[in-house]
Design an enzyme around this catalytic site. Sequence first.
Site, PDB file in Angstrom:
ATOM      1  N   ARG A  76      42.350  37.018 -50.514  1.00  0.00           N
ATOM      2  CA  ARG A  76      42.729  37.842 -49.164  1.00  0.00           C
ATOM      3  C   ARG A  76      41.769  39.015 -49.546  1.00  0.00           C
ATOM      4  NH1 ARG A  76      43.168  33.704 -47.039  1.00  0.00           N
ATOM      5  NH2 ARG A  76      44.995  32.810 -46.087  1.00  0.00           N
ATOM      6  N   HIS A 133      33.187  35.002 -45.641  1.00  0.00           N
ATOM      7  CA  HIS A 133      34.307  34.312 -45.640  1.00  0.00           C
ATOM      8  C   HIS A 133      34.046  32.590 -45.510  1.00  0.00           C
ATOM      9  CE1 HIS A 133      38.787  34.313 -44.507  1.00  0.00           C
ATOM     10  NE2 HIS A 133      38.684  33.403 -45.040  1.00  0.00           N
TER      11      HIS A 133
END
Length: 309
Positions: free
Chosen positions: A224, A272
Amino acid sequence: MINALFAALPERWTQYEKTLNDAFLEAGLQVDLRTSFAPEVVDYIIYAPNSPVQDFRPYTRCKAVLNLWAGVENVVGNVTLTQPLARMVDPGMTQGMVEFVIGHVMRHHLGMDLHINGQDGQWRDHVPPLAQDRRVTVLGLGELGLACARALSELGFPVTGWSRREKFVNGIACLNGEHGLQTALENADILVLLLPMTPATENLLNTDRLAWLPKDSVIINPGRGQLIDDGALLESLDAEHIGHATLDVFRVEPLPTNHRFWSHPRVTVTPHIASETRAKTASQVIAENIRRGEAELPFLHLVDRAAGY
């Protein structure tokens, strides 16, 4: 007939409609899967947190909300959600994460950037150490972190794992608590971040804790973006304390084009892509949880609301 509401963005419906229906048939379930129902007749919600469904109170018959994402930080605090919430633990996602982490750990361990980027006629006789002489720390020993830690250990790396709760894993030096975190960071030539995003983990890597890492250590973050204080990381990179940071997740995504991470010589940005839920395997997980719900068995992968994951 079981009524299952698919509550996600339209492109996900295109991706999941067939795989979910195939998984239901394979599990022996008769499921009416739709993107719209009267709320009071819905038995299960197959859910993405960016769905328009944000108020769960009308879904009075709903037995469980089955998340399509591994992360639940965008839904776990919803006060209208009183039904059981299951996070996604997808074998396909786990395998993808292991491959990403192994690939980038090996890239940094072998010093591959030196040769890939150094095609300038200079003969660089850099010979990397063996894996047994490169210490790797994995922060987070959940499903993803544990799989990566075990795979790294099998390759011969000495692996330290840190988690908020005490754990015992063969072949992994498991630590927890603040003192354990300092030890884990001090023993990290390569650091992999795979913690969930919670109030307790936000900015976990701040100025003080970055200083605990050995000089020239490498950070790989496919977990994250909020786990790292961006400013503190840039300062540590500028000071040449941290050798390199490979970052796959960010506070704002897509990463703004003017962000310093793009141009910093000691940062690799990946968009990502470390791992994503795979429709086929995720559909099998959803089908199994609905089968369990109908058989009045405990749901798999239930979220601990107090812990936030």
